[in-house]
Design a protein around this motif. Sequence first.
Motif, PDB file in Angstrom:
ATOM      1  N   GLY A 142       8.206  62.607 -17.480  1.00  0.00           N
ATOM      2  CA  GLY A 142       8.291  63.495 -18.631  1.00  0.00           C
ATOM      3  C   GLY A 142       9.708  63.593 -19.168  1.00  0.00           C
ATOM      4  O   GLY A 142       9.933  63.565 -20.389  1.00  0.00           O
ATOM      5  N   GLN A 143      10.674  63.718 -18.288  1.00  0.00           N
ATOM      6  CA  GLN A 143      12.073  63.808 -18.711  1.00  0.00           C
ATOM      7  C   GLN A 143      12.541  62.509 -19.351  1.00  0.00           C
ATOM      8  O   GLN A 143      13.281  62.512 -20.344  1.00  0.00           O
ATOM      9  CB  GLN A 143      12.945  64.166 -17.511  1.00  0.00           C
ATOM     10  CG  GLN A 143      12.703  65.588 -16.995  1.00  0.00           C
ATOM     11  CD  GLN A 143      13.469  65.877 -15.716  1.00  0.00           C
ATOM     12  OE1 GLN A 143      14.078  64.994 -15.110  1.00  0.00           O
ATOM     13  NE2 GLN A 143      13.424  67.131 -15.275  1.00  0.00           N
ATOM     14  N   PHE A 144      12.100  61.382 -18.789  1.00  0.00           N
ATOM     15  CA  PHE A 144      12.462  60.079 -19.350  1.00  0.00           C
ATOM     16  C   PHE A 144      11.883  59.919 -20.749  1.00  0.00           C
ATOM     17  O   PHE A 144      12.584  59.507 -21.686  1.00  0.00           O
ATOM     18  CB  PHE A 144      11.956  58.968 -18.430  1.00  0.00           C
ATOM     19  CG  PHE A 144      12.084  57.586 -18.989  1.00  0.00           C
ATOM     20  CD1 PHE A 144      13.313  57.101 -19.405  1.00  0.00           C
ATOM     21  CD2 PHE A 144      10.975  56.749 -19.095  1.00  0.00           C
ATOM     22  CE1 PHE A 144      13.443  55.811 -19.926  1.00  0.00           C
ATOM     23  CE2 PHE A 144      11.093  55.480 -19.604  1.00  0.00           C
ATOM     24  CZ  PHE A 144      12.323  54.998 -20.016  1.00  0.00           C
ATOM     25  N   LEU A 145      10.606  60.245 -20.906  1.00  0.00           N
ATOM     26  CA  LEU A 145       9.961  60.109 -22.211  1.00  0.00           C
ATOM     27  C   LEU A 145      10.644  61.001 -23.247  1.00  0.00           C
ATOM     28  O   LEU A 145      10.908  60.565 -24.371  1.00  0.00           O
ATOM     29  CB  LEU A 145       8.478  60.464 -22.102  1.00  0.00           C
ATOM     30  CG  LEU A 145       7.663  60.358 -23.391  1.00  0.00           C
ATOM     31  CD1 LEU A 145       7.737  58.942 -23.969  1.00  0.00           C
ATOM     32  CD2 LEU A 145       6.199  60.749 -23.127  1.00  0.00           C
ATOM     33  N   HIS A 146      10.956  62.226 -22.843  1.00  0.00           N
ATOM     34  CA  HIS A 146      11.639  63.146 -23.763  1.00  0.00           C
ATOM     35  C   HIS A 146      13.006  62.594 -24.154  1.00  0.00           C
ATOM     36  O   HIS A 146      13.403  62.635 -25.337  1.00  0.00           O
ATOM     37  CB  HIS A 146      11.792  64.522 -23.115  1.00  0.00           C
ATOM     38  CG  HIS A 146      12.401  65.537 -24.032  1.00  0.00           C
ATOM     39  ND1 HIS A 146      13.763  65.799 -24.061  1.00  0.00           N
ATOM     40  CD2 HIS A 146      11.840  66.356 -24.959  1.00  0.00           C
ATOM     41  CE1 HIS A 146      14.010  66.723 -24.965  1.00  0.00           C
ATOM     42  NE2 HIS A 146      12.858  67.088 -25.526  1.00  0.00           N
ATOM     43  N   GLY A 147      13.727  62.035 -23.182  1.00  0.00           N
ATOM     44  CA  GLY A 147      15.062  61.524 -23.451  1.00  0.00           C
ATOM     45  C   GLY A 147      15.070  60.344 -24.405  1.00  0.00           C
ATOM     46  O   GLY A 147      15.869  60.303 -25.355  1.00  0.00           O
ATOM     47  N   ILE A 148      14.175  59.378 -24.176  1.00  0.00           N
ATOM     48  CA  ILE A 148      14.195  58.219 -25.061  1.00  0.00           C
ATOM     49  C   ILE A 148      13.577  58.542 -26.424  1.00  0.00           C
ATOM     50  O   ILE A 148      13.922  57.932 -27.438  1.00  0.00           O
ATOM     51  CB  ILE A 148      13.511  56.994 -24.426  1.00  0.00           C
ATOM     52  CG1 ILE A 148      12.029  57.259 -24.145  1.00  0.00           C
ATOM     53  CG2 ILE A 148      14.239  56.543 -23.190  1.00  0.00           C
ATOM     54  CD1 ILE A 148      11.283  55.989 -23.719  1.00  0.00           C
ATOM     55  N   ALA A 149      12.658  59.524 -26.460  1.00  0.00           N
ATOM     56  CA  ALA A 149      12.096  59.940 -27.751  1.00  0.00           C
ATOM     57  C   ALA A 149      13.177  60.574 -28.612  1.00  0.00           C
ATOM     58  O   ALA A 149      13.255  60.311 -29.820  1.00  0.00           O
ATOM     59  CB  ALA A 149      10.939  60.914 -27.533  1.00  0.00           C
TER      60      ALA A 149
ATOM     61  N   PRO B  94       6.587  52.362 -34.838  1.00  0.00           N
ATOM     62  CA  PRO B  94       7.101  53.573 -34.192  1.00  0.00           C
ATOM     63  C   PRO B  94       6.693  54.822 -34.977  1.00  0.00           C
ATOM     64  O   PRO B  94       6.677  54.815 -36.200  1.00  0.00           O
ATOM     65  CB  PRO B  94       8.614  53.371 -34.265  1.00  0.00           C
ATOM     66  CG  PRO B  94       8.815  52.603 -35.542  1.00  0.00           C
ATOM     67  CD  PRO B  94       7.583  51.758 -35.745  1.00  0.00           C
ATOM     68  N   ASP B  95       6.386  55.895 -34.235  1.00  0.00           N
ATOM     69  CA  ASP B  95       6.095  57.193 -34.839  1.00  0.00           C
ATOM     70  C   ASP B  95       6.707  58.248 -33.920  1.00  0.00           C
ATOM     71  O   ASP B  95       6.040  58.818 -33.064  1.00  0.00           O
ATOM     72  CB  ASP B  95       4.578  57.392 -34.974  1.00  0.00           C
ATOM     73  CG  ASP B  95       4.234  58.589 -35.852  1.00  0.00           C
ATOM     74  OD1 ASP B  95       5.105  59.480 -35.989  1.00  0.00           O
ATOM     75  OD2 ASP B  95       3.107  58.629 -36.379  1.00  0.00           O
ATOM     76  N   ASN B  96       8.006  58.462 -34.124  1.00  0.00           N
ATOM     77  CA  ASN B  96       8.744  59.366 -33.238  1.00  0.00           C
ATOM     78  C   ASN B  96       8.251  60.805 -33.349  1.00  0.00           C
ATOM     79  O   ASN B  96       8.189  61.525 -32.349  1.00  0.00           O
ATOM     80  CB  ASN B  96      10.244  59.302 -33.575  1.00  0.00           C
ATOM     81  CG  ASN B  96      10.804  57.895 -33.420  1.00  0.00           C
ATOM     82  OD1 ASN B  96      10.337  57.128 -32.586  1.00  0.00           O
ATOM     83  ND2 ASN B  96      11.791  57.543 -34.227  1.00  0.00           N
ATOM     84  N   GLY B  97       7.904  61.215 -34.552  1.00  0.00           N
ATOM     85  CA  GLY B  97       7.384  62.568 -34.732  1.00  0.00           C
ATOM     86  C   GLY B  97       6.096  62.774 -33.958  1.00  0.00           C
ATOM     87  O   GLY B  97       5.910  63.804 -33.291  1.00  0.00           O
ATOM     88  N   ALA B  98       5.193  61.784 -34.019  1.00  0.00           N
ATOM     89  CA  ALA B  98       3.927  61.881 -33.287  1.00  0.00           C
ATOM     90  C   ALA B  98       4.178  61.884 -31.788  1.00  0.00           C
ATOM     91  O   ALA B  98       3.466  62.553 -31.039  1.00  0.00           O
ATOM     92  CB  ALA B  98       3.016  60.723 -33.674  1.00  0.00           C
ATOM     93  N   ALA B  99       5.207  61.147 -31.356  1.00  0.00           N
ATOM     94  CA  ALA B  99       5.536  61.109 -29.926  1.00  0.00           C
ATOM     95  C   ALA B  99       5.951  62.496 -29.446  1.00  0.00           C
ATOM     96  O   ALA B  99       5.519  62.944 -28.370  1.00  0.00           O
ATOM     97  CB  ALA B  99       6.658  60.109 -29.671  1.00  0.00           C
ATOM     98  N   LEU B 100       6.765  63.169 -30.229  1.00  0.00           N
ATOM     99  CA  LEU B 100       7.212  64.511 -29.847  1.00  0.00           C
ATOM    100  C   LEU B 100       6.054  65.502 -29.856  1.00  0.00           C
ATOM    101  O   LEU B 100       5.948  66.363 -28.976  1.00  0.00           O
ATOM    102  CB  LEU B 100       8.331  64.978 -30.788  1.00  0.00           C
ATOM    103  CG  LEU B 100       9.641  64.169 -30.679  1.00  0.00           C
ATOM    104  CD1 LEU B 100      10.594  64.545 -31.811  1.00  0.00           C
ATOM    105  CD2 LEU B 100      10.304  64.410 -29.325  1.00  0.00           C
ATOM    106  N   ARG B 101       5.163  65.368 -30.838  1.00  0.00           N
ATOM    107  CA  ARG B 101       3.982  66.247 -30.876  1.00  0.00           C
ATOM    108  C   ARG B 101       3.055  65.952 -29.701  1.00  0.00           C
ATOM    109  O   ARG B 101       2.468  66.868 -29.117  1.00  0.00           O
ATOM    110  CB  ARG B 101       3.230  66.060 -32.204  1.00  0.00           C
ATOM    111  CG  ARG B 101       3.979  66.588 -33.421  1.00  0.00           C
ATOM    112  CD  ARG B 101       3.074  66.642 -34.646  1.00  0.00           C
ATOM    113  NE  ARG B 101       2.642  65.308 -35.062  1.00  0.00           N
ATOM    114  CZ  ARG B 101       3.332  64.510 -35.869  1.00  0.00           C
ATOM    115  NH1 ARG B 101       4.522  64.901 -36.339  1.00  0.00           N
ATOM    116  NH2 ARG B 101       2.851  63.339 -36.231  1.00  0.00           N
ATOM    117  N   ALA B 102       2.941  64.695 -29.348  1.00  0.00           N
ATOM    118  CA  ALA B 102       2.103  64.319 -28.217  1.00  0.00           C
ATOM    119  C   ALA B 102       2.642  64.923 -26.924  1.00  0.00           C
ATOM    120  O   ALA B 102       1.872  65.393 -26.078  1.00  0.00           O
ATOM    121  CB  ALA B 102       2.029  62.798 -28.092  1.00  0.00           C
TER     122      ALA B 102
END
Length: 288
Positions: free
Chosen positions: A235-242, A210-218
């Motif tokens: 997009g909303q789903f990805l943001h929510g689970i991130a 997992p790389d949560n920081g990279a996910a948010l930057r992506a």
Amino acid sequence: MGSESAEALLQSAEKKAASTGGWFSSPASKHEESIELFKAAANKFRVDNRLDDAGKALVRAAEMEVRTGEKDFAATTYFEASKCFRMSNPGQAAIAVGRCSDILVERGRFRQAADRQKNLAEIYREDHNTLDKAFQAYEQASQWYTQEGASATASACMREAAQIAIQLEMYPRAIELWEAVAAISLGSSLTKYSVKEFYLNAGLCYLAIPDNGAALRAMAFYAQQDPGFPTTQEGQFLHGIAEAAEHGDLQAFDQRVAEFDRLKPVTGWRATLLHGIRQKVAAEPDLS
């Protein structure tokens, strides 16, 4: 030839294949006759549903076609052999398709070679133990389709490769592929609608690392490329689970997944991927 058994035809074919000619015939003519006999034997085997034997006879015919310099015919014959082997002997089917592909590359027929690499990937994909080979074949096919200007087919192969990369837990490579597919899709009004799915898949792979920081930057990058993405369900789903993953909030994670599942059922490899992400979130302390 019509009344002879497949075995008799095969025996005659082997004799002519080994022949060095005679007073009134050349080795080449004998070899051409052997090809006809091998194919005739294969047809009889197919009538009797002896597909493995048919495939072997066709491989011998293809080998003789290579020997006589008829490589274009050999490529077709190897492919026909692979279709016989497909149900009875996937390993031999893969070998036959591979030989066909090699000949097509040698002849500079890269579009057809890409088709055969795609066939090869489909064979390898049927066995979990050869998924890595399926991945390689899909990637090769996508490269050759791209070279030939078949971008839609190349993109389809990249999507298949990305899914296999996820199954193999090759998440960084899967991200590269999903983002490449998204970039291709952004260039067409016909495929732009699908970009949200590809960005979601790539984002999930970041969380699986997992790389949560990279996910948010992506996600910030995805918003730049497609300003509408953050407002989509994906997009909303990805943001929510991130965010839930970032804070180790398993309850929030489960809630987001359940909400999305009601809108768009989560199944297959994506369900498996989310289950793996959930395990990683569960292992993190709740920082909320």
